[in-house]
Scaffold this motif. Structure first.
Motif, PDB file in Angstrom:
ATOM      1  N   GLN A 426       0.818  -1.221   0.000  1.00 23.06           N
ATOM      2  CA  GLN A 426       0.000   0.000   0.000  1.00 23.06           C
ATOM      3  C   GLN A 426       0.853   1.273   0.000  1.00 23.06           C
ATOM      4  OE1 GLN A 426      -2.791  -0.312   3.323  1.00 23.06           O
ATOM      5  NE2 GLN A 426      -2.872  -2.530   3.044  1.00 23.06           N
ATOM      6  N   ASP A 427       2.167   1.106  -0.112  1.00 32.77           N
ATOM      7  CA  ASP A 427       3.114   2.230  -0.145  1.00 32.77           C
ATOM      8  C   ASP A 427       3.038   3.080   1.122  1.00 32.77           C
ATOM      9  OD1 ASP A 427       5.189   3.609  -1.414  1.00 32.77           O
ATOM     10  OD2 ASP A 427       3.826   5.125  -2.197  1.00 32.77           O
ATOM     11  N   ASP A 428       2.721   2.446   2.261  1.00 30.79           N
ATOM     12  CA  ASP A 428       2.559   3.196   3.506  1.00 30.79           C
ATOM     13  C   ASP A 428       3.878   3.759   4.032  1.00 30.79           C
ATOM     14  OD1 ASP A 428      -0.145   2.777   3.522  1.00 30.79           O
ATOM     15  OD2 ASP A 428      -0.068   1.028   4.844  1.00 30.79           O
ATOM     16  N   PHE A 429       4.975   3.030   3.856  1.00 32.64           N
ATOM     17  CA  PHE A 429       6.237   3.484   4.434  1.00 32.64           C
ATOM     18  C   PHE A 429       6.699   4.786   3.790  1.00 32.64           C
ATOM     19  CE2 PHE A 429       6.312  -1.181   5.090  1.00 32.64           C
ATOM     20  CZ  PHE A 429       6.268  -1.164   6.478  1.00 32.64           C
ATOM     21  N   SER A 430       6.584   4.872   2.482  1.00 37.01           N
ATOM     22  CA  SER A 430       6.970   6.119   1.802  1.00 37.01           C
ATOM     23  C   SER A 430       6.014   7.252   2.169  1.00 37.01           C
ATOM     24  CB  SER A 430       6.982   5.901   0.282  1.00 37.01           C
ATOM     25  OG  SER A 430       7.958   4.952  -0.075  1.00 37.01           O
ATOM     26  N   ARG A 431       4.713   6.948   2.240  1.00 32.69           N
ATOM     27  CA  ARG A 431       3.722   7.986   2.544  1.00 32.69           C
ATOM     28  C   ARG A 431       3.907   8.565   3.931  1.00 32.69           C
ATOM     29  NH1 ARG A 431      -1.276   7.127   3.129  1.00 32.69           N
ATOM     30  NH2 ARG A 431      -1.292   4.857   3.389  1.00 32.69           N
ATOM     31  N   PHE A 432       4.362   7.722   4.877  1.00 31.97           N
ATOM     32  CA  PHE A 432       4.492   8.176   6.264  1.00 31.97           C
ATOM     33  C   PHE A 432       5.910   8.608   6.614  1.00 31.97           C
ATOM     34  CE2 PHE A 432       0.581   5.539   6.720  1.00 31.97           C
ATOM     35  CZ  PHE A 432      -0.260   6.562   7.125  1.00 31.97           C
ATOM     36  N   GLY A 433       6.758   8.784   5.631  1.00 32.24           N
ATOM     37  CA  GLY A 433       8.045   9.415   5.859  1.00 32.24           C
ATOM     38  C   GLY A 433       9.191   8.517   6.258  1.00 32.24           C
ATOM     39  N   TYR A 434       9.058   7.212   6.059  1.00 31.03           N
ATOM     40  CA  TYR A 434      10.147   6.303   6.381  1.00 31.03           C
ATOM     41  C   TYR A 434      11.038   6.085   5.158  1.00 31.03           C
ATOM     42  CZ  TYR A 434       7.634   5.392  10.690  1.00 31.03           C
ATOM     43  OH  TYR A 434       7.011   5.550  11.902  1.00 31.03           O
ATOM     44  N   PHE A 435      12.311   5.810   5.413  1.00 32.05           N
ATOM     45  CA  PHE A 435      13.306   5.590   4.361  1.00 32.05           C
ATOM     46  C   PHE A 435      13.343   6.768   3.365  1.00 32.05           C
ATOM     47  CE2 PHE A 435      11.430   1.453   5.575  1.00 32.05           C
ATOM     48  CZ  PHE A 435      12.528   0.900   6.226  1.00 32.05           C
ATOM     49  N   PRO A 436      13.553   7.979   3.858  1.00 30.58           N
ATOM     50  CA  PRO A 436      13.567   9.142   2.962  1.00 30.58           C
ATOM     51  C   PRO A 436      14.660   9.021   1.894  1.00 30.58           C
ATOM     52  CG  PRO A 436      14.478   9.692   5.126  1.00 30.58           C
ATOM     53  CD  PRO A 436      13.856   8.348   5.259  1.00 30.58           C
ATOM     54  N   GLU A 437      14.308   9.467   0.693  1.00 29.72           N
ATOM     55  CA  GLU A 437      15.194   9.471  -0.465  1.00 29.72           C
ATOM     56  C   GLU A 437      15.574   8.075  -0.942  1.00 29.72           C
ATOM     57  OE1 GLU A 437      18.559  11.933   0.318  1.00 29.72           O
ATOM     58  OE2 GLU A 437      17.371  13.673   0.903  1.00 29.72           O
ATOM     59  N   VAL A 438      14.884   7.052  -0.453  1.00 27.70           N
ATOM     60  CA  VAL A 438      15.128   5.691  -0.915  1.00 27.70           C
ATOM     61  C   VAL A 438      13.951   5.244  -1.770  1.00 27.70           C
ATOM     62  CG1 VAL A 438      15.400   3.267  -0.236  1.00 27.70           C
ATOM     63  CG2 VAL A 438      16.521   5.072   1.091  1.00 27.70           C
ATOM     64  N   LYS A 439      14.234   4.765  -2.972  1.00 32.41           N
ATOM     65  CA  LYS A 439      13.191   4.198  -3.821  1.00 32.41           C
ATOM     66  C   LYS A 439      13.050   2.723  -3.447  1.00 32.41           C
ATOM     67  CE  LYS A 439      11.770   3.402  -8.607  1.00 32.41           C
ATOM     68  NZ  LYS A 439      10.389   3.831  -8.308  1.00 32.41           N
ATOM     69  N   LEU A 440      11.951   2.380  -2.769  1.00 37.99           N
ATOM     70  CA  LEU A 440      11.774   1.030  -2.259  1.00 37.99           C
ATOM     71  C   LEU A 440      11.529   0.046  -3.391  1.00 37.99           C
ATOM     72  CD1 LEU A 440       9.611   1.673   0.944  1.00 37.99           C
ATOM     73  CD2 LEU A 440      12.085   1.294   0.778  1.00 37.99           C
ATOM     74  N   ASN A 441      12.196  -1.074  -3.307  1.00 42.53           N
ATOM     75  CA  ASN A 441      12.058  -2.162  -4.267  1.00 42.53           C
ATOM     76  C   ASN A 441      10.683  -2.796  -4.120  1.00 42.53           C
ATOM     77  OD1 ASN A 441      12.359  -4.760  -5.605  1.00 42.53           O
ATOM     78  ND2 ASN A 441      14.576  -4.398  -5.540  1.00 42.53           N
ATOM     79  N   ALA A 442      10.062  -3.170  -5.221  1.00 46.02           N
ATOM     80  CA  ALA A 442       8.719  -3.753  -5.188  1.00 46.02           C
ATOM     81  C   ALA A 442       8.707  -5.200  -4.695  1.00 46.02           C
ATOM     82  CB  ALA A 442       8.088  -3.682  -6.577  1.00 46.02           C
ATOM     83  N   LYS A 443       9.860  -5.853  -4.615  1.00 41.40           N
ATOM     84  CA  LYS A 443       9.908  -7.248  -4.174  1.00 41.40           C
ATOM     85  C   LYS A 443       9.460  -7.380  -2.718  1.00 41.40           C
ATOM     86  CE  LYS A 443      13.663  -8.821  -7.219  1.00 41.40           C
ATOM     87  NZ  LYS A 443      15.028  -9.406  -7.251  1.00 41.40           N
ATOM     88  N   PRO A 444       8.987  -8.568  -2.321  1.00 42.51           N
ATOM     89  CA  PRO A 444       8.613  -8.771  -0.908  1.00 42.51           C
ATOM     90  C   PRO A 444       9.813  -8.570   0.006  1.00 42.51           C
ATOM     91  CG  PRO A 444       7.790 -10.562  -2.294  1.00 42.51           C
ATOM     92  CD  PRO A 444       8.726  -9.758  -3.153  1.00 42.51           C
TER      93      PRO A 444
END
Length: 492
Positions: A426-444
């Motif tokens: 649900q892309d919650d980590f990026s929306r709530f400000g975690y891992f700033p400036e990191v593009k999270l990998n879609a893999k589990p």
């Protein structure tokens, strides 16, 4: 006629002492609490009828195998079974554990549930006693039901069990399933059936999403007082509650506690860490994992455990003395390794070490980002530390830490992994400000199980073999003296 007379005499003598305890093949039959009996002759054998307010049973007695003043053992035939059984009567002794009574009474009820719900199947066995050799808990009733050459392992929890026992059933169920498969000779064991009280299956249903193949495990709920049974569909993963606190809220909470928290941290900057308690606005200060101060409702409290006081200028000296005490007893080279402060909350101590140097666990981990209990699990402190990190190429990583042996390590780690994966989708980590400036990998997410090498429970491998290959798990074994530094013995 002679056997019936001898049997009647033996039981009469035992009952003269008090109402006996009844066991069959070593299993105490709580349903026969306050038992009454009737004996009749049947050729060379005798027919024994036992009954109480909860249960009744009939056995064909072949012989009196043992007899003493406080014990009578009978060799009996059970209808539908070719192999003789042993029925044992023991003189009434100390008051019985109420939980044991409840479990044995539920065992009798489960027999009827299985008979009514699966009328075409035969109950091969049922037990409630612990089997420590195979890591089987005595908190559950276990058994095997069979139809022809196909069988199911059965594990059930009574309605009076606590939350930890209810939620832990899947781990013990998989261990019991493997044990029944290993010893089966006349039939093949297709899968596992779990039985839980109505409304208590949410966590188990959630965890079953991590299994492969999924059809091997069936989940049922029963309901008192009529003991109706319904199967829980696999699509019903339950309303599992987790939450993610926006990162800016955590930073705001810490900012309010500054500069006092920072002044305290400078007393031992290498050992003291500042954080926020999951689900609250409380700012905590921990000395190598042990909480000794907390900012709450506009004031700083200090002390260990329940012995806390509000910090005032006049009490600053007492706080400094507390920190010196922690420095003396809570470090790797402390002279007394048995001191309570040295041994307290080992998982928290391990957490601070891993959080300070994640690449020591795995070189792929990004040392800039490591979060504790994100997302927050509603059930609170489960005795296992959850860390959430990210690899250098943006893949989420769940780290489960344990300093001592815990049979639930794998399943609780998987539970947390499932929650992290759901929030990631649900892309919650990026929306709530975690891992700033990191593009999270879609893999589990990756999953790391971290513990001293000899602290992985022997049943770990059994549970792991039933998990979906989608969950990439690395077991990281640390040296036993991990307090002196994180040294990885092996990765598997």
């Amino acid at each position: 006629m002679e056997l019936a007379s001898d049997l009647r005499r033996a039981l009469d003598g035992l009952c003269a002492i008090g109402t006996p305890e009844v066991r069959e093949n070593g299993e105490w039959l709580a349903g026969l609490e306050g038992v009454q009996y009737e004996v009749s002759a049947q050729g060379d054998a005798a027919l024994l009828h036992l009954w109480s307010a909860q249960q009744s049973l009939v056995r064909r007695v072949l012989r009196v195998a043992e007899e003493s003043a406080d014990r009578v053992v009978l060799e009996v035939n059970r209808f539908g079974f070719s192999k003789p059984a042993h029925l044992e009567f023991l003189a009434s002794s100390a008051q019985r554990d109420p939980r044991r009574v409840e479990r044995e009474q539920f065992s009798s009820r489960l027999r009827r549930i299985l008979t009514d719900h699966f009328p075409d199947e035969t109950l091969e066995s049922m037990a409630t006693s612990a089997d420590l050799h195979h890591s089987i808990s005595g908190s559950y009733t276990r058994g095997v039901v069979r139809r022809g050459s196909l069988a199911y392992a059965v594990l059930a929890a009574s309605p009076d069990e606590d939350v930890a026992t209810i939620d832990g059933i899947l781990t013990f169920g998989l261990i019991w399933l493997q044990q029944t498969r290993d010893r089966a000779r006349r039939y093949s064991v297709y899968g596992l059936r779990l039985f839980l009280p109505r409304g208590k299956s949410t966590v188990t249903a959630h965890r079953m999403a991590a299994l492969a193949p999924p059809q091997e495990v069936e989940l049922y709920e029963y309901q008192r007082p009529y003991w109706r049974v319904r199967r829980i569909a696999r699509s019903n993963v339950g309303n599992v509650v987790t939450s993610i606190v926006p990162r800016h809220e955590i930073e705001q909470a810490i900012a309010v506690a500054m500069p006092l928290a920072e002044r305290i941290r400078r007393l031992a900057p290498d050992a003291i860490r500042i954080g926020v308690t999951s689900g609250t606005q409380d700012v905590t200060l921990r000395f190598r994992g042990v909480e000794f101060a907390r900012w709450r409702m506009g004031a700083m409290w200090y002390g260990l455990g329940d012995q806390q006081s509000v910090l005032t200028p006049q009490k600053w000296g007492a706080l400094e003395a507390l920190v010196r005490q922690l420095e003396t007893h809570r470090h790797a080279l402390a002279s007394d390794s048995k001191h309570r402060l040295y041994r307290a909350q080992p998982e928290r101590w391990l957490e601070t070490m891993v959080a300070a140097d994640p690449p020591r666990i795995d070189a792929r981990l990004d040392p800039r980002f490591i979060y504790t209990q994100v997302p927050a699990v509603s059930s609170g402190d489960r005795g296992i530390i959850d860390l959430l990190g990210v690899t250098r190429d943006g893949r989420l990583a769940v780290l489960e830490l344990k300093a001592s042996e815990d049979i639930q390590l794998v399943m609780q780690a998987v539970d947390y992994w499932l929650r992290v994966r759901a929030h990631h989708q649900q892309d919650d980590f990026s929306r709530f400000g975690y891992f700033p400036e990191v593009k999270l990998n879609a893999k589990p997410p990756l999953l790391f199980l971290v513990a001293p090498g000899f602290r992985f429970h022997p049943s770990t491998d059994i549970v792991l073999r039933y998990l979906s290959p989608e969950i990439e798990i690395t077991r990281v074994a640390l040296a036993e003296n991990w307090r002196k530094g994180l040294h990885v013995v092996f990765r598997q």
